[in-house]
Design a protein around this motif. Structure first.
Motif, PDB file in Angstrom:
ATOM      1  N   ASN A  76       0.836  -1.201   0.000  1.00  0.00           N
ATOM      2  CA  ASN A  76       0.000   0.000   0.000  1.00  0.00           C
ATOM      3  C   ASN A  76       0.870   1.250   0.000  1.00  0.00           C
ATOM      4  O   ASN A  76       0.623   2.196  -0.753  1.00  0.00           O
ATOM      5  CB  ASN A  76      -0.924  -0.011   1.219  1.00  0.00           C
ATOM      6  N   SER A  78       3.819   1.646  -1.094  1.00  0.00           N
ATOM      7  CA  SER A  78       4.584   1.810  -2.336  1.00  0.00           C
ATOM      8  C   SER A  78       3.711   2.342  -3.467  1.00  0.00           C
ATOM      9  O   SER A  78       4.222   2.680  -4.528  1.00  0.00           O
ATOM     10  CB  SER A  78       5.227   0.484  -2.738  1.00  0.00           C
ATOM     11  N   ASP A  79       2.416   2.433  -3.245  1.00  0.00           N
ATOM     12  CA  ASP A  79       1.499   2.975  -4.240  1.00  0.00           C
ATOM     13  C   ASP A  79       1.750   4.473  -4.404  1.00  0.00           C
ATOM     14  O   ASP A  79       2.326   5.122  -3.527  1.00  0.00           O
ATOM     15  CB  ASP A  79       0.056   2.714  -3.791  1.00  0.00           C
ATOM     16  N   LYS A  80       1.299   5.027  -5.525  1.00  0.00           N
ATOM     17  CA  LYS A  80       1.466   6.451  -5.784  1.00  0.00           C
ATOM     18  C   LYS A  80       0.807   7.286  -4.685  1.00  0.00           C
ATOM     19  O   LYS A  80       1.362   8.277  -4.237  1.00  0.00           O
ATOM     20  CB  LYS A  80       0.840   6.787  -7.135  1.00  0.00           C
ATOM     21  N   PRO A  82      -0.714   6.338  -1.039  1.00  0.00           N
ATOM     22  CA  PRO A  82      -1.108   5.378   0.000  1.00  0.00           C
ATOM     23  C   PRO A  82      -2.505   5.710   0.517  1.00  0.00           C
ATOM     24  O   PRO A  82      -2.868   6.869   0.654  1.00  0.00           O
ATOM     25  CB  PRO A  82      -0.052   5.562   1.085  1.00  0.00           C
ATOM     26  N   SER A  83      -3.290   4.661   0.783  1.00  0.00           N
ATOM     27  CA  SER A  83      -4.693   4.873   1.106  1.00  0.00           C
ATOM     28  C   SER A  83      -5.159   4.032   2.277  1.00  0.00           C
ATOM     29  O   SER A  83      -4.586   3.001   2.589  1.00  0.00           O
ATOM     30  CB  SER A  83      -5.556   4.529  -0.112  1.00  0.00           C
ATOM     31  N   PRO A 107      -4.477  -3.378   1.240  1.00  0.00           N
ATOM     32  CA  PRO A 107      -5.206  -3.461  -0.029  1.00  0.00           C
ATOM     33  C   PRO A 107      -5.697  -4.881  -0.318  1.00  0.00           C
ATOM     34  O   PRO A 107      -6.688  -5.065  -1.013  1.00  0.00           O
ATOM     35  CB  PRO A 107      -4.179  -3.003  -1.067  1.00  0.00           C
ATOM     36  N   LYS A 123     -11.704   4.160  -1.294  1.00  0.00           N
ATOM     37  CA  LYS A 123     -10.278   4.398  -1.093  1.00  0.00           C
ATOM     38  C   LYS A 123     -10.098   5.853  -0.663  1.00  0.00           C
ATOM     39  O   LYS A 123     -10.541   6.764  -1.350  1.00  0.00           O
ATOM     40  CB  LYS A 123      -9.556   4.115  -2.413  1.00  0.00           C
TER      41      LYS A 123
END
Length: 184
Positions: A76, A78-80, A82-83, A107, A123
């Protein structure tokens, strides 16, 4: 505190916005827009109204981080963006339009809820402080799993076994032979 625990909790308030729907089939459009780390208890408290748009502090739910889910939290992060994922059920009760069920930083867990099709999964972008809190916990508890290549068994698979049928059925002859005309 977190080093000895296998999980930690934080109360997380969820802000949900209600705007008029754009189709005749949906009167209202509900969207989770923000989180409030460390928020107190709430139950669909109206925060702001701008015309037809209304924002509610829908609920305060515990965000629980589990040591076993550290890999999911790192995915999560590392996502553009984070959510936090909010799981809602469309079960109106006690004057509430939706039922806030769960908040999670995983996620993978959110995907499990989305796959059922019975819940609404929203999200919500994490705040900077929440990103740091989740990152610290995930890095402390993450353990790399070493890849173990499986080994093939020694059975020979290149042999041809023509004429062998199902071993569970008794056959008087070759089961793959062409049927013959009955002799008179």
């Amino acid at each position: 505190m977190a080093s000895a625990a296998i999980h930690i909790d934080m109360p997380l308030g969820v802000i949900v916005r209600k705007i008029p729907g754009v189709t005749r089939w949906a009167q209202w459009n509900w969207r989770a827009v923000a989180v409030l780390p460390g928020a107190g208890p709430a139950d669909w408290v109206e925060l702001r109204r701008e015309g037809d748009a209304v924002e509610y502090h829908a609920a305060t739910l515990p965000l629980t981080l589990w040591a076993a889910e550290a890999e999911a939290y790192l995915a999560n992060l590392s996502d553009k963006q984070p959510s936090i994922y909010l799981v809602l059920r469309d079960e109106a009760r006690d004057g509430q339009p939706l039922d806030a069920v769960l908040v999670t930083a995983s996620p993978y867990e959110a995907q499990d809820y989305a796959d059922t099709g019975e819940e609404i999964v929203e999200k919500i972008p994490m705040t900077e402080g929440l990103i740091a809190w989740v990152r610290d916990f995930a890095l402390e508890h993450h353990r790399d799993e070493h890849f173990v290549k499986r080994k093939r068994d020694k059975a020979r698979v290149d042999r041809v076994e023509d004429g062998k049928g199902d071993a569970r059925i008794r056959q008087p002859a070759d089961v793959y032979r062409a049927p013959r005309r009955a002799m008179q």
